[in-house]
Scaffold this active site. Structure first.
Site, short mmCIF file in Angstrom:
data_model
loop_
_atom_site.label_atom_id
_atom_site.label_comp_id
_atom_site.label_asym_id
_atom_site.label_seq_id
_atom_site.Cartn_x
_atom_site.Cartn_y
_atom_site.Cartn_z
CE1 TYR A 28 31.03 30.37 -27.03
CE2 TYR A 28 29.21 29.05 -27.86
CZ TYR A 28 30.22 29.97 -28.08
OH TYR A 28 30.42 30.49 -29.32
CG HIS A 59 30.24 35.84 -21.89
ND1 HIS A 59 30.06 36.96 -21.11
CD2 HIS A 59 29.89 36.23 -23.15
CE1 HIS A 59 29.63 37.97 -21.86
NE2 HIS A 59 29.51 37.55 -23.09
CE1 TYR A 119 26.31 30.90 -29.54
CE2 TYR A 119 24.60 31.01 -31.21
CZ TYR A 119 25.64 30.34 -30.60
OH TYR A 119 26.02 29.12 -31.07
CG ASN A 173 24.66 39.29 -29.64
OD1 ASN A 173 24.14 38.18 -29.66
ND2 ASN A 173 25.29 39.80 -30.69
CG ASP A 219 29.89 37.38 -17.82
OD1 ASP A 219 30.77 38.05 -18.39
OD2 ASP A 219 28.83 37.04 -18.39
CG ASN A 258 27.78 43.18 -26.12
OD1 ASN A 258 27.72 44.40 -25.98
ND2 ASN A 258 28.78 42.59 -26.75
#
Length: 181
Positions: free
Chosen positions: A14, A19, A60, A62, A87, A108
């Site tokens: 990632y 994100h 993560y 969320n 973001d 989220n």
């Protein structure tokens, strides 16, 4: 003590994705302040001294609220002293904004933080990433070379604004950086 949290997803796959603009901003802040996020607790990493706590959840996106709630409660940090960096697809690439409160706007990570803290009265810096056709593929996609150069400039100025927030009121920072983000 002010709590500054950048949102992102953990793991090398990632890195430099849209994100992870929040993580990238925290990394720039740490570089400029000469600090290392080497404390690990609450499923996150952070640096803390008497004035600030600079942090990244290792959950993560969320589930970001679990980390923010845990560190806020442990160090007894008032909600008014929390700033979240993340973001935002509703802002064009190359833009950022500072807000004193607001809804999650479909993000989220911010939605989970608002739910876990029970308020929308959370300061935030939103880093514009633009919008793509497939939302999930877009936010989890890496920046192109040209877009990365643009986002690095925005992150540089945004990190200066956040550093200014450490010793100033948010309204001062908003006025100082108005038109620069």
């Amino acid at each position: 003590m002010k709590l500054i949290v950048g949102l992102g997803n953990p793991g090398p796959e990632y890195e430099k994705t849209r994100h992870n603009a929040g993580f990238m901003t925290i990394d720039k802040i740490a570089e400029k302040l000469g600090i290392k996020l080497d404390e690990k607790k609450f499923n996150g990493v952070y640096y803390r001294d008497k004035d600030i706590c600079v942090a990244k959840p290792l959950t993560y996106m969320n589930k970001s609220g679990d980390f923010v709630r845990a560190i806020k409660d442990y160090y007894n940090i008032p909600i008014d002293d929390i700033l979240i960096i993340y973001d935002d697809m509703d802002l064009p690439l190359g833009k950022a904004t500072i807000k004193q409160k607001g809804s999650a706007g479909g993000h989220n990570g911010m939605k989970d933080i608002i739910n876990k803290l029970g308020t929308e009265e959370i300061k935030r810096v939103k880093i514009g990433i633009g919008r793509g056709e497939n939302v999930i593929d877009f936010v989890l996609g890496k920046f192109s070379y040209n877009d990365l150069k643009i986002i690095e400039q925005v992150i540089d100025v945004s990190s200066d604004a956040v550093i200014s927030y450490i010793s100033n009121d948010i309204r001062f920072v908003m006025n100082k950086y108005s038109g620069k983000l």
